[in-house]
Write a protein that holds these residues in place. Sequence first.
Motif, PDB file in Angstrom:
ATOM      1  N   PHE A   1       1.561  23.031  76.795  1.00 31.37           N
ATOM      2  CA  PHE A   1       2.146  21.928  76.190  1.00 31.37           C
ATOM      3  C   PHE A   1       3.437  22.336  75.374  1.00 31.37           C
ATOM      4  CE2 PHE A   1       2.343  19.006  72.549  1.00 31.37           C
ATOM      5  CZ  PHE A   1       2.214  17.933  72.862  1.00 31.37           C
ATOM      6  N   LEU A   2       4.436  21.477  75.949  1.00 32.77           N
ATOM      7  CA  LEU A   2       5.603  21.538  75.219  1.00 32.77           C
ATOM      8  C   LEU A   2       6.236  20.517  74.434  1.00 32.77           C
ATOM      9  CD1 LEU A   2       7.965  23.126  78.378  1.00 32.77           C
ATOM     10  CD2 LEU A   2       6.923  24.200  76.445  1.00 32.77           C
ATOM     11  N   SER A   3       6.673  20.837  73.278  1.00 33.12           N
ATOM     12  CA  SER A   3       6.848  19.614  72.413  1.00 33.12           C
ATOM     13  C   SER A   3       8.325  19.368  72.581  1.00 33.12           C
ATOM     14  CB  SER A   3       6.512  19.821  71.004  1.00 33.12           C
ATOM     15  OG  SER A   3       7.175  21.125  70.492  1.00 33.12           O
ATOM     16  N   ASP A   4       8.842  17.996  72.128  1.00 34.52           N
ATOM     17  CA  ASP A   4      10.127  17.753  71.846  1.00 34.52           C
ATOM     18  C   ASP A   4      10.376  16.967  70.877  1.00 34.52           C
ATOM     19  OD1 ASP A   4       9.638  15.168  72.907  1.00 34.52           O
ATOM     20  OD2 ASP A   4      10.457  15.637  75.044  1.00 34.52           O
ATOM     21  N   MET A   5      11.380  16.477  70.407  1.00 32.90           N
ATOM     22  CA  MET A   5      11.555  15.771  69.149  1.00 32.90           C
ATOM     23  C   MET A   5      10.931  14.329  69.247  1.00 32.90           C
ATOM     24  SD  MET A   5      15.324  17.200  67.869  1.00 32.90           S
ATOM     25  CE  MET A   5      15.200  16.158  66.202  1.00 32.90           C
ATOM     26  N   GLU A   6      11.072  13.855  70.538  1.00 31.24           N
ATOM     27  CA  GLU A   6      10.521  12.280  70.655  1.00 31.24           C
ATOM     28  C   GLU A   6       8.954  12.255  70.280  1.00 31.24           C
ATOM     29  OE1 GLU A   6      14.098  12.197  71.825  1.00 31.24           O
ATOM     30  OE2 GLU A   6      12.543  13.357  72.874  1.00 31.24           O
ATOM     31  N   ASP A   7       8.106  13.612  70.204  1.00 36.39           N
ATOM     32  CA  ASP A   7       6.766  13.694  70.065  1.00 36.39           C
ATOM     33  C   ASP A   7       6.262  13.965  68.769  1.00 36.39           C
ATOM     34  OD1 ASP A   7       6.438  15.525  73.150  1.00 36.39           O
ATOM     35  OD2 ASP A   7       6.311  13.640  73.044  1.00 36.39           O
ATOM     36  N   THR A   8       7.253  14.113  67.713  1.00 38.54           N
ATOM     37  CA  THR A   8       7.052  14.699  66.266  1.00 38.54           C
ATOM     38  C   THR A   8       6.798  13.302  65.630  1.00 38.54           C
ATOM     39  OG1 THR A   8       9.330  14.296  65.832  1.00 38.54           O
ATOM     40  CG2 THR A   8       8.497  16.469  66.571  1.00 38.54           C
ATOM     41  N   VAL A   9       5.676  13.446  64.798  1.00 37.07           N
ATOM     42  CA  VAL A   9       5.278  12.546  63.964  1.00 37.07           C
ATOM     43  C   VAL A   9       6.537  11.965  63.074  1.00 37.07           C
ATOM     44  CG1 VAL A   9       3.022  13.174  63.730  1.00 37.07           C
ATOM     45  CG2 VAL A   9       4.483  13.984  62.120  1.00 37.07           C
ATOM     46  N   LEU A  10       6.435  10.646  62.489  1.00 38.60           N
ATOM     47  CA  LEU A  10       7.422  10.094  61.845  1.00 38.60           C
ATOM     48  C   LEU A  10       7.516  10.980  60.448  1.00 38.60           C
ATOM     49  CD1 LEU A  10       6.882   6.493  62.460  1.00 38.60           C
ATOM     50  CD2 LEU A  10       8.453   8.035  63.299  1.00 38.60           C
ATOM     51  N   TYR A  11       8.456  10.784  59.641  1.00 35.20           N
ATOM     52  CA  TYR A  11       8.700  11.253  58.350  1.00 35.20           C
ATOM     53  C   TYR A  11       7.456  11.119  57.344  1.00 35.20           C
ATOM     54  CZ  TYR A  11      10.744  13.130  54.125  1.00 35.20           C
ATOM     55  OH  TYR A  11      11.059  13.756  52.653  1.00 35.20           O
ATOM     56  N   GLY A  12       7.223   9.948  57.101  1.00 36.69           N
ATOM     57  CA  GLY A  12       6.106   9.440  56.465  1.00 36.69           C
ATOM     58  C   GLY A  12       4.746  10.207  56.708  1.00 36.69           C
ATOM     59  N   HIS A  13       4.674  10.356  58.259  1.00 39.27           N
ATOM     60  CA  HIS A  13       3.195  10.763  58.509  1.00 39.27           C
ATOM     61  C   HIS A  13       3.329  12.247  58.217  1.00 39.27           C
ATOM     62  CE1 HIS A  13       3.298   7.645  61.877  1.00 39.27           C
ATOM     63  NE2 HIS A  13       2.651   7.366  61.069  1.00 39.27           N
ATOM     64  N   ALA A  14       4.343  12.899  58.294  1.00 40.39           N
ATOM     65  CA  ALA A  14       4.531  14.187  58.030  1.00 40.39           C
ATOM     66  C   ALA A  14       4.273  14.610  56.359  1.00 40.39           C
ATOM     67  CB  ALA A  14       5.782  15.060  58.228  1.00 40.39           C
ATOM     68  N   LEU A  15       4.812  13.597  55.599  1.00 46.62           N
ATOM     69  CA  LEU A  15       4.402  13.780  54.271  1.00 46.62           C
ATOM     70  C   LEU A  15       3.026  13.502  53.645  1.00 46.62           C
ATOM     71  CD1 LEU A  15       7.671  11.784  52.628  1.00 46.62           C
ATOM     72  CD2 LEU A  15       7.302  14.155  52.714  1.00 46.62           C
ATOM     73  N   VAL A  16       2.353  12.469  54.564  1.00 43.66           N
ATOM     74  CA  VAL A  16       0.832  12.436  54.444  1.00 43.66           C
ATOM     75  C   VAL A  16       0.064  13.460  54.729  1.00 43.66           C
ATOM     76  CG1 VAL A  16      -1.037  11.081  55.038  1.00 43.66           C
ATOM     77  CG2 VAL A  16       0.895   9.950  54.373  1.00 43.66           C
ATOM     78  N   LEU A  17       0.724  14.289  55.995  1.00 43.34           N
ATOM     79  CA  LEU A  17      -0.248  15.532  56.548  1.00 43.34           C
ATOM     80  C   LEU A  17      -0.050  16.577  55.447  1.00 43.34           C
ATOM     81  CD1 LEU A  17       0.769  15.117  59.996  1.00 43.34           C
ATOM     82  CD2 LEU A  17      -1.638  15.250  59.421  1.00 43.34           C
ATOM     83  N   LYS A  18       1.188  16.809  55.193  1.00 44.91           N
ATOM     84  CA  LYS A  18       1.557  17.777  54.054  1.00 44.91           C
ATOM     85  C   LYS A  18       0.657  17.748  52.820  1.00 44.91           C
ATOM     86  CE  LYS A  18       5.127  20.190  51.165  1.00 44.91           C
ATOM     87  NZ  LYS A  18       6.545  20.514  50.838  1.00 44.91           N
ATOM     88  N   GLU A  19       0.363  16.625  52.299  1.00 44.62           N
ATOM     89  CA  GLU A  19      -0.387  16.241  51.172  1.00 44.62           C
ATOM     90  C   GLU A  19      -1.823  16.338  51.451  1.00 44.62           C
ATOM     91  OE1 GLU A  19      -2.019  11.886  49.403  1.00 44.62           O
ATOM     92  OE2 GLU A  19       0.394  12.271  49.442  1.00 44.62           O
ATOM     93  N   LEU A  20      -2.368  16.145  52.831  1.00 42.84           N
ATOM     94  CA  LEU A  20      -3.722  16.252  53.205  1.00 42.84           C
ATOM     95  C   LEU A  20      -3.969  18.014  53.625  1.00 42.84           C
ATOM     96  CD1 LEU A  20      -4.218  13.356  55.590  1.00 42.84           C
ATOM     97  CD2 LEU A  20      -5.075  13.654  53.269  1.00 42.84           C
ATOM     98  N   GLY A  21      -2.971  18.634  53.633  1.00 45.41           N
ATOM     99  CA  GLY A  21      -3.020  20.264  53.615  1.00 45.41           C
ATOM    100  C   GLY A  21      -2.747  20.688  54.910  1.00 45.41           C
ATOM    101  N   PHE A  22      -1.902  19.938  55.734  1.00 47.24           N
ATOM    102  CA  PHE A  22      -1.633  20.460  57.055  1.00 47.24           C
ATOM    103  C   PHE A  22      -0.879  21.636  56.786  1.00 47.24           C
ATOM    104  CE2 PHE A  22       1.247  20.789  60.538  1.00 47.24           C
ATOM    105  CZ  PHE A  22       0.397  20.603  61.749  1.00 47.24           C
ATOM    106  N   ASP A  23      -1.253  22.884  57.690  1.00 46.45           N
ATOM    107  CA  ASP A  23      -0.700  24.084  57.404  1.00 46.45           C
ATOM    108  C   ASP A  23      -0.296  24.978  58.877  1.00 46.45           C
ATOM    109  OD1 ASP A  23      -3.213  24.859  58.003  1.00 46.45           O
ATOM    110  OD2 ASP A  23      -3.482  25.970  56.415  1.00 46.45           O
TER     111      ASP A  23
END
Length: 132
Positions: A1-23
């Motif tokens: 699986f190769l990721s590229d920038m179009e596949d990344t979550v949005l900034y708001g999603h990233a903040l929520v994931l960080k808050e939930l403990g994404f590591d």
Amino acid sequence: FLSDMEDTVLYGHALVLKELGFDRPTEFYFTKEDAPKSMVWRKRAEVLNHNGDAGLPPKVSAPTFYEAAKWLREVKNWSVRVNYSRENREWFYDILNMETGDYDDGGDCYFQSYEDAFSAGVSAILSKLTTN
């Protein structure tokens, strides 16, 4: 699986994931460093996990929707499933809390692509986790 920038979550999603403990390690991160006011840059990572970094400029790991969904399934016990409606000729999602059996079919939301339905399912899970 190769990721590229179009596949990344949005900034708001990233903040929520960080808050939930994404590591988990990610290939990209978000930063406001040197960005114009109210803007966020998305950059390729040098250090793979930015959610635990102390003392560095504010950075937030930017996982792909696949990486976020896998983490949500493995750590938070929420699963997203995408199906195709032959009748509507569009895609839809449903989400499942694997611990409680709570199920949400996504209502009457249909999408033109599998990827759009998948990302909407991930967003729905994040919304449920932040409102509970």
